[in-house]
Design a protein around this motif. Structure first.
Motif, PDB file in Angstrom:
ATOM      1  N   LYS A  75       0.821  -1.207   0.000  1.00  0.00           N
ATOM      2  CA  LYS A  75       0.000   0.000   0.000  1.00  0.00           C
ATOM      3  C   LYS A  75       0.860   1.265   0.000  1.00  0.00           C
ATOM      4  O   LYS A  75       0.506   2.264  -0.629  1.00  0.00           O
ATOM      5  CB  LYS A  75      -0.950  -0.020   1.201  1.00  0.00           C
ATOM      6  N   SER A  76       1.994   1.228   0.683  1.00  0.00           N
ATOM      7  CA  SER A  76       2.862   2.411   0.729  1.00  0.00           C
ATOM      8  C   SER A  76       3.495   2.672  -0.634  1.00  0.00           C
ATOM      9  O   SER A  76       3.623   3.829  -1.054  1.00  0.00           O
ATOM     10  CB  SER A  76       3.938   2.244   1.795  1.00  0.00           C
ATOM     11  N   ALA A  83       0.840   4.149  -2.839  1.00  0.00           N
ATOM     12  CA  ALA A  83       0.552   5.541  -2.457  1.00  0.00           C
ATOM     13  C   ALA A  83       1.597   6.503  -3.005  1.00  0.00           C
ATOM     14  O   ALA A  83       1.327   7.697  -3.157  1.00  0.00           O
ATOM     15  CB  ALA A  83       0.489   5.665  -0.935  1.00  0.00           C
ATOM     16  N   LYS A 128      -7.687  -4.708  -4.257  1.00  0.00           N
ATOM     17  CA  LYS A 128      -8.908  -3.908  -4.394  1.00  0.00           C
ATOM     18  C   LYS A 128      -8.853  -2.667  -3.505  1.00  0.00           C
ATOM     19  O   LYS A 128      -9.306  -1.591  -3.906  1.00  0.00           O
ATOM     20  CB  LYS A 128     -10.132  -4.765  -4.044  1.00  0.00           C
ATOM     21  N   GLU A 129      -8.287  -2.807  -2.314  1.00  0.00           N
ATOM     22  CA  GLU A 129      -8.162  -1.648  -1.424  1.00  0.00           C
ATOM     23  C   GLU A 129      -7.192  -0.618  -1.991  1.00  0.00           C
ATOM     24  O   GLU A 129      -7.404   0.590  -1.847  1.00  0.00           O
ATOM     25  CB  GLU A 129      -7.746  -2.103  -0.028  1.00  0.00           C
ATOM     26  N   VAL A 130      -6.137  -1.087  -2.623  1.00  0.00           N
ATOM     27  CA  VAL A 130      -5.212  -0.163  -3.289  1.00  0.00           C
ATOM     28  C   VAL A 130      -5.925   0.588  -4.401  1.00  0.00           C
ATOM     29  O   VAL A 130      -5.820   1.818  -4.532  1.00  0.00           O
ATOM     30  CB  VAL A 130      -3.991  -0.930  -3.846  1.00  0.00           C
ATOM     31  N   GLU A 131      -6.668  -0.144  -5.222  1.00  0.00           N
ATOM     32  CA  GLU A 131      -7.394   0.476  -6.326  1.00  0.00           C
ATOM     33  C   GLU A 131      -8.429   1.470  -5.822  1.00  0.00           C
ATOM     34  O   GLU A 131      -8.591   2.560  -6.392  1.00  0.00           O
ATOM     35  CB  GLU A 131      -8.082  -0.610  -7.164  1.00  0.00           C
ATOM     36  N   SER A 132      -9.125   1.124  -4.736  1.00  0.00           N
ATOM     37  CA  SER A 132     -10.163   2.020  -4.209  1.00  0.00           C
ATOM     38  C   SER A 132      -9.560   3.293  -3.627  1.00  0.00           C
ATOM     39  O   SER A 132     -10.256   4.305  -3.485  1.00  0.00           O
ATOM     40  CB  SER A 132     -11.000   1.299  -3.153  1.00  0.00           C
ATOM     41  N   SER A 133      -8.270   3.244  -3.295  1.00  0.00           N
ATOM     42  CA  SER A 133      -7.586   4.433  -2.776  1.00  0.00           C
ATOM     43  C   SER A 133      -6.921   5.239  -3.882  1.00  0.00           C
ATOM     44  O   SER A 133      -6.184   6.187  -3.600  1.00  0.00           O
ATOM     45  CB  SER A 133      -6.533   4.014  -1.740  1.00  0.00           C
ATOM     46  N   GLY A 134      -7.137   4.851  -5.102  1.00  0.00           N
ATOM     47  CA  GLY A 134      -6.602   5.599  -6.238  1.00  0.00           C
ATOM     48  C   GLY A 134      -5.310   5.053  -6.800  1.00  0.00           C
ATOM     49  O   GLY A 134      -4.738   5.637  -7.729  1.00  0.00           O
ATOM     50  N   GLY A 135      -4.830   3.925  -6.273  1.00  0.00           N
ATOM     51  CA  GLY A 135      -3.597   3.336  -6.768  1.00  0.00           C
ATOM     52  C   GLY A 135      -3.848   2.315  -7.861  1.00  0.00           C
ATOM     53  O   GLY A 135      -4.987   2.071  -8.267  1.00  0.00           O
TER      54      GLY A 135
END
Length: 249
Positions: A23-24, A27, A47-54
């Motif tokens: 994740k870092s 980001a 999916k969490e990375v994608e949902s955060s814009g990554g």
């Protein structure tokens, strides 16, 4: 955005420190392959990375199997064009057996070393050709302060991983590929709590210079530095992020 347009693979990224690493990197602009034996966990993190814009890709891998690591590298190269960064974080840790060397089942021992030591070599062998073709890259192996302790086969694997790090750094330096390792100290993860009995945690914390367990985020800064251009002349090093657990003068 230190890693804009860089392509990274993080193994064992489905939870714990590996998840924080993935994740870092995302980001800071990297496209991140979330590689894990547990495909459901890898899917969740991606999916969490994608949902955060990554940008992320979930890849199932068994690092003990060279063919699986080559498939991982081929999948990432096919999706994004190459590989720049590799984080060898995958290991047997959470729920691992803690048995004496003289009595541990040898099949378990060999599997343990296949994952915790040889897995890093398998991944490096699979990924370095793409890194070299792209002009260089960086690899970070996940060691442990256990490498400098008598901790059975876990310590043996991590001590050998340190030696592997130095030798890969020597072999790959001519291709402009840097290889370093991070040695985390006791870190508050579900895996650690499954291995370290609760009564042992307080004396463990009291033995540290900084009186608390680490968190996954405590290791992120070291990772990002070692992978970044700020560490362009740093290779073959083992960086302990351990709250002062180990002192080497």
């Amino acid at each position: 955005m230190r890693f804009k347009d860089r392509i990274a693979i993080v193994t064992g990224a489905g939870q714990g420190i590996g998840e924080a690493y993935a994740k870092s990197l995302a980001a800071e602009g990297a496209r991140v392959a979330v590689a894990d034996l547990n495909s459901e966990q890898a899917d969740r993190v991606a999916k969490e990375v994608e949902s955060s814009g990554g940008t992320a890709l979930s890849v199932k891998v068994d690092v003990a199997d060279p063919a699986s690591t080559h498939t991982m590298a081929e999948s990432v190269t096919s999706a994004w064009g190459g590989i720049d960064l590799l984080v060898n974080n995958a290991a047997i840790y959470g729920g691992m057996r803690t048995e004496p060397l003289l009595t541990v089942d040898l099949d378990y021992y060999y599997r343990f070393l296949s994952v915790n030591l040889n897995g890093a070599l398998h991944c490096a062998r699979a990924c370095y050709p793409s890194m070299a073709e792209r002009g260089g890259g960086a690899i970070v192996n996940q060691s442990s302060t256990a490498a400098w302790m008598a901790g059975g086969y876990y310590s043996i694997a991590k001590a050998a991983l340190n030696a592997l790090t130095v030798n890969l750094a020597a072999e790959l330096g001519g291709s402009n590929i840097r290889v370093n390792a991070i040695a985390p100290g006791p870190t508050d993860t579900a895996a650690t709590r499954s291995v370290v009995p609760e009564p042992f945690l307080e004396p463990l914390v009291n033995s540290l210079m900084i009186k608390r367990l680490g968190t996954p985020d405590d290791h992120v800064g070291a990772l990002l530095f070692l992978l970044s251009d700020a560490a362009a002349w740093v290779t073959g090093q083992i960086l302990a992020t351990d709250g002062g657990q180990i002192v080497r003068c």
